[in-house]
Design an enzyme around this catalytic site. Sequence first.
Site, PDB file in Angstrom:
ATOM      1  N   TRP A 242      34.858  59.133  73.877  1.00  0.00           N
ATOM      2  CA  TRP A 242      35.059  58.447  75.469  1.00  0.00           C
ATOM      3  C   TRP A 242      36.276  59.570  76.080  1.00  0.00           C
ATOM      4  CZ3 TRP A 242      36.654  54.542  77.481  1.00  0.00           C
ATOM      5  CH2 TRP A 242      37.003  54.795  78.459  1.00  0.00           C
TER       6      TRP A 242
ATOM      7  N   HIS B 147      30.134  55.945  69.188  1.00  0.00           N
ATOM      8  CA  HIS B 147      30.999  56.382  69.988  1.00  0.00           C
ATOM      9  C   HIS B 147      32.565  56.615  69.655  1.00  0.00           C
ATOM     10  CE1 HIS B 147      33.891  54.818  73.008  1.00  0.00           C
ATOM     11  NE2 HIS B 147      32.915  54.084  72.622  1.00  0.00           N
ATOM     12  N   CYS B 148      33.819  57.779  70.138  1.00  0.00           N
ATOM     13  CA  CYS B 148      34.493  57.066  69.207  1.00  0.00           C
ATOM     14  C   CYS B 148      35.336  58.446  70.794  1.00  0.00           C
ATOM     15  CB  CYS B 148      35.074  57.845  67.838  1.00  0.00           C
ATOM     16  SG  CYS B 148      34.792  60.271  68.093  1.00  0.00           S
ATOM     17  N   ARG B 149      36.424  59.052  70.608  1.00  0.00           N
ATOM     18  CA  ARG B 149      37.294  60.124  71.565  1.00  0.00           C
ATOM     19  C   ARG B 149      36.854  61.384  71.254  1.00  0.00           C
ATOM     20  NH1 ARG B 149      41.551  63.370  71.663  1.00  0.00           N
ATOM     21  NH2 ARG B 149      41.594  63.748  69.793  1.00  0.00           N
TER      22      ARG B 149
END
Lengths: 172, 661
Positions: free
Chosen positions: B645, B615-617
Amino acid sequence: MHTPNAPKPVMNPYLAGILLGLVLLLSFLTLGAGLGASGGVARLAAWLEALAWPEHVRESAYFGAYFPAPLSYYLVFMCAGILVGGFFSALAAERVRPGVERGAAAGVALRLGLALAGGLLVGFSSRLGQGCTSGQALSGGALMLPGSLLFCLCLFAGGYLVAPLVRRQWHD
Amino acid sequence: MIETLYASGALNSPSGFLWATLLGVLFGLALERAGFGSSRRLAGVFYFEDMAVVKVMFSAMLTAMIGLNLAAALGILSFEALYLMPSVYGAYAVAGLVFGAGFVMSGWCPGTGLVGLASGKLDALVFLLGALLGSALYSELYPLLAGLARWGDSGAVLLPDLLGLPRPVFVTVFAVLGVAAFWLSEHLERRHYGRALATGKAFLAAVSAGFVLLAASLLSLPAPITAVTARGAPPEGFLAAIAEASDHIEPEELADRLMAGEPSLLVVDIRPAAEFAEFHLRGALNIPLEDLEAGLAPYRQGHLVVLCSGGMTHAAQARDHLARQGFENVYLLTDGLDGFIRRCLTPVSLRPAPVGPREAARINAWRAFFSASPAQAAGSPPLPYDGPLPGLVSTAWLAEHLTTPALRIIDLRAQPDYNYGHIPGSVCLSLESLRGSVGGLSSMLLPADLLARHFSLLGITPETLVVLVPGEKPHDATLAAMACERLGHRRYLILDGGFTAWEVEERPMDTLLPSIPETRYPAPAGPDGFTVDASGVLATLHDGRTVILDVRPAEYFSGQKTDEARAGHIPGAVNRPLTEDVQKDGEVSRLKPVPELEAAYAAIIPDKDTPVIVHCRTGHQASQGWFVLKRLLGYRNVKYYDGSWSEWASRPELPVETGEK
């Protein structure tokens, strides 16, 4: 033979056919196109439908192509001419007879029902066939177009197939 | 030679309307005189009672047919000045059968129905109302019927030409057949009524002899010089203007004018989309025959439209139809595309006659210009590709296969950059069109059906080999790759080094926009199998196996910085910022070599069967981690947390950790 108030006898069919052929030839020589009627009927249908649903009809794939001026088409004027010519000829021959033509033993509802249903099929198939008895079969036949002659043959085939089923309307 | 209203394009003008009205009056008169204001009389033919329909129809047909051929033989009229309907055998056969049924049911056809109405017949009025309804019904159903309406379309051709018979011979045979029909009709009537209805035998014999002799007299006249556009024969004088060839454009002239970039010149290719995809002239617009009138409406004025198809027949017919609709700016490409290829694009070495140096240079310039147009294929055979799919592809490979059909190059840079210059044949796609609000979460990869629609608009089919071209950021390409993955489309490649590499290597560029036929990409039903939501992530937090890979920059992971509701990371997550997967070679950004990536990830993830969630943002950068692990390194269980996120931080019930790891 002829009594007043009875319709005058119709023209000899061969002479009437030659007359019709000469009118068709004149149409080829002047318009560059044959006689037709269903094209005018379809234009009128598009115009009428657009009165009720203007957006829908203008955007439709088939009728939409007739717009913006669906009635500015030579066959619409030809249809008007047919009405005028037919009326004066019938008047002169005392053949203007308001009523429903049918066999004496057939009901008006049966006759009108079949006229409506037949009209539906004729209207529909004249669009699929790009013409009717006049525009496709007669005019195209005179032009020796194979598709028109095929249409003409199939027209008679379809007619003879269905004829026994609807004969009741002519029973006396 | 008569110039008809049709040939001069004035059929739908006031003089056309006047003539049509006058002819209509005569037509109505002739029908009424024949007794066709009576439905009972008309229907009689179908019961072998009153055969007037056959007699009138075939006498009229013969009269006009003989008259036309006479006029043509005497040079009074050319068949090319006449509107010839195309022969659409399948559609006409069905239409004829249905029409015949309608005719016998109602006892009317449109022309006679009008005469019946004029004679006061209520059944004629009801019939005409039905015909109006039937016409409208056809229009409503047309989207379903378009295929049937074109079934067996063989263009405008004359039956004698098709049979290889001289026209006078055909007319004579037709006259003999017509006369036989007359005699048969008389026989049937006599059998039914016990007497002849209207005609004596002497009269019938005279009429028969007249028709046959008149038809046969055509045999003695010189053959007319008309050659109709049938059977590929080039028309000698389609309309009056064409007689002076002013409605044609020669291939050489078209080639030069296209190369000069004349802005008002529009080449319209009327072949079906699939044929267009295989080959077309650079810059040509594809409007299949059936959509031509509507498609050309915007170019009615101020443009010079050149129609082309394979040969000339269809283009000539289309030109003919458009002229009837008042288009005055439509030209034909002489000899069609076949002629263009033969006359302009055949290499000098393959030409039958020797070519001078100046002409050779001209031919080479044409060849260079027109072969630069990449074929935009849909439905072409799949392009074989022997490297790993999905995977990375080099600029050299792409340059070599640029003109291959069944390749769709998708440029993911901003649209102004794309318009300024792009890989020839590539199509521009905004990444943001692949993402949107889903269930309250923003920037989510769109559901499969919406992505399938996008792919359809890009002309992609499941067989298409898609090449994704990022600008400077490899993760732009990997996000588009996630869209491919969601659709189950594995035939995609990411251009190594992206557009920047292409540009730095000075490979071919173009500013022309491709023309791409729409396809119908099937949308898979059900989940994609690799996307997880927040509850899916939460469930793995304490399983002791799953590695949660957070690819955001380190300061966001630690919580020093945040753009979201809460700072920090998912408890237990591992941070490997996406920039660590990328290397810079001068201006060119590309993913690091596989061995280097292999070693880096081996240090974080125990083995290739370990479950990983990336995952990331927002899900954008995470796509790169997913692609690297799953597609480049072969990790077998990699999931993609699209909510990322943004979602996790916004939900206070979900646990958060801060600090480095």
